[in-house]
Design a protein around this motif. Structure first.
Motif, mmCIF file in Angstrom:
data_model
loop_
_atom_site.group_PDB
_atom_site.id
_atom_site.type_symbol
_atom_site.label_atom_id
_atom_site.label_comp_id
_atom_site.label_asym_id
_atom_site.label_seq_id
_atom_site.Cartn_x
_atom_site.Cartn_y
_atom_site.Cartn_z
ATOM 1 N N GLU A 515 0.797 -1.221 0.000
ATOM 2 C CA GLU A 515 0.000 0.000 0.000
ATOM 3 C C GLU A 515 0.834 1.277 0.000
ATOM 4 N N GLN A 516 2.017 1.225 0.641
ATOM 5 C CA GLN A 516 2.768 2.469 0.834
ATOM 6 C C GLN A 516 4.078 2.539 0.065
ATOM 7 N N ILE A 517 4.698 1.404 -0.207
ATOM 8 C CA ILE A 517 6.045 1.426 -0.780
ATOM 9 C C ILE A 517 6.040 1.094 -2.264
ATOM 10 N N LEU A 518 5.387 0.017 -2.665
ATOM 11 C CA LEU A 518 5.396 -0.423 -4.062
ATOM 12 C C LEU A 518 4.122 -0.050 -4.810
ATOM 13 N N GLY A 519 3.012 -0.078 -4.140
ATOM 14 C CA GLY A 519 1.720 0.048 -4.801
ATOM 15 C C GLY A 519 1.186 -1.329 -5.144
ATOM 16 N N PRO A 520 -0.150 -1.468 -5.211
ATOM 17 C CA PRO A 520 -0.758 -2.788 -5.433
ATOM 18 C C PRO A 520 -0.315 -3.476 -6.709
ATOM 19 N N ASP A 521 -0.185 -2.751 -7.804
ATOM 20 C CA ASP A 521 0.131 -3.402 -9.071
ATOM 21 C C ASP A 521 1.509 -4.054 -9.034
ATOM 22 N N ARG A 522 2.504 -3.300 -8.633
ATOM 23 C CA ARG A 522 3.861 -3.863 -8.601
ATOM 24 C C ARG A 522 3.984 -4.955 -7.559
ATOM 25 N N PHE A 523 3.381 -4.741 -6.395
ATOM 26 C CA PHE A 523 3.460 -5.770 -5.360
ATOM 27 C C PHE A 523 2.802 -7.052 -5.828
ATOM 28 N N ASP A 524 1.581 -6.952 -6.325
ATOM 29 C CA ASP A 524 0.834 -8.157 -6.704
ATOM 30 C C ASP A 524 1.552 -8.930 -7.801
ATOM 31 N N TYR A 525 2.115 -8.209 -8.764
ATOM 32 C CA TYR A 525 2.833 -8.887 -9.841
ATOM 33 C C TYR A 525 4.028 -9.671 -9.289
ATOM 34 N N ALA A 526 4.817 -9.015 -8.430
ATOM 35 C CA ALA A 526 6.006 -9.675 -7.880
ATOM 36 C C ALA A 526 5.618 -10.835 -6.962
ATOM 37 N N PHE A 527 4.569 -10.649 -6.169
ATOM 38 C CA PHE A 527 4.149 -11.690 -5.229
ATOM 39 C C PHE A 527 3.597 -12.904 -5.969
ATOM 40 N N ARG A 528 2.802 -12.666 -7.006
ATOM 41 C CA ARG A 528 2.299 -13.793 -7.804
ATOM 42 C C ARG A 528 3.446 -14.529 -8.484
ATOM 43 N N ASN A 529 4.424 -13.791 -8.950
ATOM 44 C CA ASN A 529 5.563 -14.440 -9.603
ATOM 45 C C ASN A 529 6.321 -15.314 -8.614
ATOM 46 N N TYR A 530 6.484 -14.818 -7.390
ATOM 47 C CA TYR A 530 7.131 -15.617 -6.349
ATOM 48 C C TYR A 530 6.360 -16.911 -6.116
ATOM 49 N N ILE A 531 5.037 -16.815 -6.005
ATOM 50 C CA ILE A 531 4.220 -18.006 -5.769
ATOM 51 C C ILE A 531 4.346 -18.985 -6.926
ATOM 52 N N ASN A 532 4.225 -18.497 -8.135
ATOM 53 C CA ASN A 532 4.275 -19.369 -9.303
ATOM 54 C C ASN A 532 5.639 -20.035 -9.462
ATOM 55 N N LYS A 533 6.711 -19.299 -9.241
ATOM 56 C CA LYS A 533 8.046 -19.876 -9.425
ATOM 57 C C LYS A 533 8.381 -20.894 -8.338
ATOM 58 N N TRP A 534 7.820 -20.710 -7.142
ATOM 59 C CA TRP A 534 8.174 -21.597 -6.036
ATOM 60 C C TRP A 534 7.049 -22.557 -5.657
ATOM 61 N N ALA A 535 6.024 -22.652 -6.488
ATOM 62 C CA ALA A 535 4.948 -23.606 -6.218
ATOM 63 C C ALA A 535 5.511 -25.025 -6.197
ATOM 64 N N PHE A 536 5.233 -25.755 -5.116
ATOM 65 C CA PHE A 536 5.660 -27.140 -4.915
ATOM 66 C C PHE A 536 7.182 -27.266 -4.866
ATOM 67 N N LYS A 537 7.822 -26.192 -4.437
ATOM 68 C CA LYS A 537 9.279 -26.189 -4.247
ATOM 69 C C LYS A 537 9.585 -25.626 -2.858
ATOM 70 N N HIS A 538 10.873 -25.485 -2.556
ATOM 71 C CA HIS A 538 11.314 -25.106 -1.215
ATOM 72 C C HIS A 538 12.100 -23.795 -1.237
ATOM 73 N N PRO A 539 11.424 -22.639 -1.123
ATOM 74 C CA PRO A 539 12.153 -21.368 -1.090
ATOM 75 C C PRO A 539 12.755 -21.086 0.286
ATOM 76 N N GLN A 540 13.846 -20.352 0.281
ATOM 77 C CA GLN A 540 14.467 -19.835 1.485
ATOM 78 C C GLN A 540 14.096 -18.354 1.636
ATOM 79 N N PRO A 541 14.310 -17.758 2.810
ATOM 80 C CA PRO A 541 13.949 -16.341 2.972
ATOM 81 C C PRO A 541 14.530 -15.424 1.905
ATOM 82 N N ASP A 542 15.810 -15.608 1.578
ATOM 83 C CA ASP A 542 16.406 -14.740 0.560
ATOM 84 C C ASP A 542 15.742 -14.895 -0.797
ATOM 85 N N ASP A 543 15.184 -16.056 -1.090
ATOM 86 C CA ASP A 543 14.463 -16.227 -2.347
ATOM 87 C C ASP A 543 13.251 -15.301 -2.398
ATOM 88 N N PHE A 544 12.564 -15.173 -1.277
ATOM 89 C CA PHE A 544 11.432 -14.244 -1.238
ATOM 90 C C PHE A 544 11.904 -12.806 -1.365
#
Length: 663
Positions: A515-544
């Motif tokens: 809401e304050q730093i990235l805005g919904p569009d940029r945040f949602d795009y990056a967050f969805r990409n994180y979910i899709n790339k790491w679906a059924f895999k094992h991410p570490q904190p730095d990956d996020f």
């Protein structure tokens, strides 16, 4: 998201305006007292290591990323007289790592109930009831034509299997066969238990079979013991399991029921078929049928329920003769469908209670699927018991007495865990914030959207549960010198801080990002990409962290450092505001200081005496070199008031110095 209430804003504004006017106060960087050090917060080299072939610098799985896989076949039975579960388990383990594995490690979570379990000592609240944990009868290597026992040792909640020959790297396989039994804990089981209801006991069965520990490129064998707060970290695979129970019991399990004709009546099969095509909840077994023997296909002996769940990290199930059962269709993108079901005793029936449980489950799944990632499983189950809010793939255990907003909130939260960590397979045993915090974040928005916000706003702060300004709710934790940081090991977070830090601070941090730093569009795009790339895999904190940096196109290391690795405080002060050349039509010169160690972008609102408003948003770069910043706000007439952070969206520890009124 509704970030404030009208009452909260009025209180905040009153605090702003009771101050004396401070127009044209002479200030310099040397005249203010500030703890802010730009070089510390914005220091380069935040990431301790470069990206590599397994975990790329952009936060995605690298070109040589690997993970092992495990398939299970389990045949289990519950003895309702002795409260014992007995089973034979076959494990097919695939070693995709580059390492030969001379031994294997397995999780034995039931051992947490033993008198000498390590989990009895890591908090002051030692349990007073115990079981004997797993009784491992045999462990063998199954080579098809030969089944040969193998050496093993048990240490607390782990078992090491010592192999005569190492499992070969890059695709080596091994099959284990384990026979075991254990006494099912009573209500004290917390996550897995049996408990009494009017029409019979309910069994909630979880963490019920030896599971392979994860072998990954970060820890090798991840063998942290199961203590409680740190939950689960499991490999993915297919789980085919059978549960044998008395004829009058219903079993609701993760995955798909493979033998409905053997365990259901034709009427129930027909009703399930209708539910798969209905947005309205259909009764599969109603209240009047609970004690009717005709609601079961046989009237004596035992029945075996056969389930299978593909590409999952775990399964759980509930079993009882007391279940009322209903179901409805879940609509997914691309014409896909799933089935939402609820099972609960007659005590839970009610129009404001479990009669709506399937509706809550269905709509939560539909929202999360549309917003983030499509639900991948054929069935989702909401089960009523005393575990009271616990999640497993495809099934959640919620409270028998839950109703109204509490039932909606717990349902949305627990099924939301199918995204974090069931789909995005993070390590809960080490990083609880990567499942609890992420999931709290997504279900806050779900509460705002589902049924037009019927149960909004969703809050997860112990200081103001169910309402209040979320920015202010986190401040007591930030100010507490004993509060751990988000990055503290899961089991090292004291219970007092578990919810404020692991759940709420993480979730509110993501709200700040969105809401304050990235805005919904940029945040949602990056967050969805994180979910899709790491679906059924094992991410570490730095990956996020890297995924969000790269997907949003922003170096957020200052935020990860200040909010996740530390509990840095934020205190913005409005130092001065005066007309340019003493002429209101030439604009207003505003100076804001940063008095504490955290930085944030911020907004300043100038309200004119004619009722109009002007807002200016200042980026975080204002704090790259200095602890104060001066800027101009365009104005066309005389100013009535100036406010820093007018919507109270930032976790500012002192809102009393954020604004004043012009005379």
């Amino acid at each position: 998201m509704k970030l404030r209430s009208i009452l909260t804003c009025l209180i905040i504004l009153t605090a702003f305006f009771v101050q004396a006017q401070r127009k044209n106060r002479p200030v310099t960087a040397d005249t203010i007292i500030s703890n802010y050090q730009p070089a510390d917060l914005f220091a380069p080299m935040f990431y301790p290591e470069r990206g590599n072939d397994q975990h790329a610098a952009n936060g995605e799985p690298g070109i040589k990323y690997w993970q092992n896989r495990v398939n299970y076949q389990i045949k289990a039975a519950i003895d309702t007289n002795t409260k014992t579960l007995s089973a034979t388990e076959t494990i097919d383990y695939l070693n995709n790592s580059p390492d030969a594995l001379q031994y294997l490690w397995l999780q034995l979570d039931q051992n947490t109930y033993k008198k000498d379990a390590r989990s009895n000592y890591y908090t002051d609240a030692a349990p007073t009831q115990h079981t004997s944990g797993y009784e491992i009868e045999s462990v063998a290597i199954d080579r098809g034509d030969v089944v040969k026992k193998v050496d093993f040792i048990i240490t607390d909640t782990r078992m090491q299997v010592r192999l005569p020959n190492a499992v070969k790297p890059n695709g080596g396989v091994i099959r284990l066969r384990i026979t075991y039994h254990y006494t099912i804990p009573g209500v004290f089981g917390n996550r897995t238990d049996y408990n009494d209801t009017k029409n019979g006991k309910i069994y909630e069965i979880a963490q019920w079979f030896p599971r392979m520990c994860v072998y990954d490129d970060n820890e090798g064998w991840d063998t942290l013991p199961f203590l409680g707060s740190g939950e689960f970290y499991c490999e993915y695979g297919d789980i085919d399991y059978e549960v044998t129970v008395p004829w009058d019991m219903i079993v609701a399990g993760s995955g798909e029921l493979l033998n409905p004709k053997e365990v259901l009546t034709q009427k129930q099969i027909d009703r399930l078929a209708a539910a798969r095509n209905s947005d309205k909840t259909i009764m599969i077994r109603d209240v009047k049928e609970v004690n009717d023997p005709a609601s079961r296909p046989v009237r004596k002996g035992m029945l075996t329920w056969h389930f299978k769940m593909n590409n999952t990290r775990d399964v759980a199930f509930g079993a009882s003769k007391a279940y009322v059962w209903d179901a409805a269709r879940v609509n997914l993108s691309g014409g896909k469908k799933s089935l939402a079901m609820s099972v609960y005793p007659v005590e839970s029936v009610g129009d404001s209670a479990w009669n709506r449980a399937t509706e809550y489950l269905k709509k939560s799944i539909e929202y999360f699927s549309e917003k983030w990632f499509v639900y991948p499983y054929p069935v989702a189950i909401n089960e009523a018991g005393v575990a009271g809010g616990m999640e497993y793939p495809g099934i959640v255990f919620d409270g028998i007495t839950d109703k109204g907003k509490d039932l909606f909130w717990v349902t949305a939260h627990e099924i939301g865990h199918n995204w974090f960590p069931m789909i995005v397979g993070s390590n809960e045993r080490r990083y609880a914030w990567m499942d609890e915090g992420f999931n709290t974040f997504i279900d806050v928005y779900a509460s705002d959207v589902i049924n037009n916000g019927e149960f909004a706003p969703k809050r997860d702060s112990e200081y103001a549960p169910g309402g209040g300004n979320p920015a202010d709710e986190i401040i007591p934790t930030i100010l507490d010198p004993d509060a751990p940081t988000i990055m503290t090991a899961a089991d090292a977070v004291p219970e007092k801080y578990r919810h404020p830090i692991t759940y709420y601070k993480t979730a509110f941090g993501l709200v700040l990002l969105r809401e304050q730093i990235l805005g919904p569009d940029r945040f949602d795009y990056a967050f969805r990409n994180y979910i899709n790339k790491w679906a059924f895999k094992h991410p570490q904190p730095d990956d996020f962290f890297r995924s969000m940096d790269n997907g949003a196109g922003e170096d957020l290391s200052w935020f990860w450092k200040g909010w996740f690795y530390n509990n840095l405080k934020l205190d913005l002060e409005l130092l001065s505001a005066g007309y340019v050349n003493n002429d209101p039509k030439q604009g207003l010169s505003v100076t804001v200081a940063n008095l504490e160690q955290m930085a944030m972008p911020f907004t300043v609102e100038v309200k004119l005496k004619d009722g109009t408003k002007q807002r200016v948003k200042i980026p975080v770069e204002a704090w790259l070199q200095n602890n104060m910043v001066t800027f101009m706000v365009p104005t066309t007439g005389e100013v009535k008031s100036v406010i820093v952070d007018p919507d109270a969206t930032l976790p500012d520890i002192n809102r009393g110095n954020n604004g004043f009124i012009f005379k």
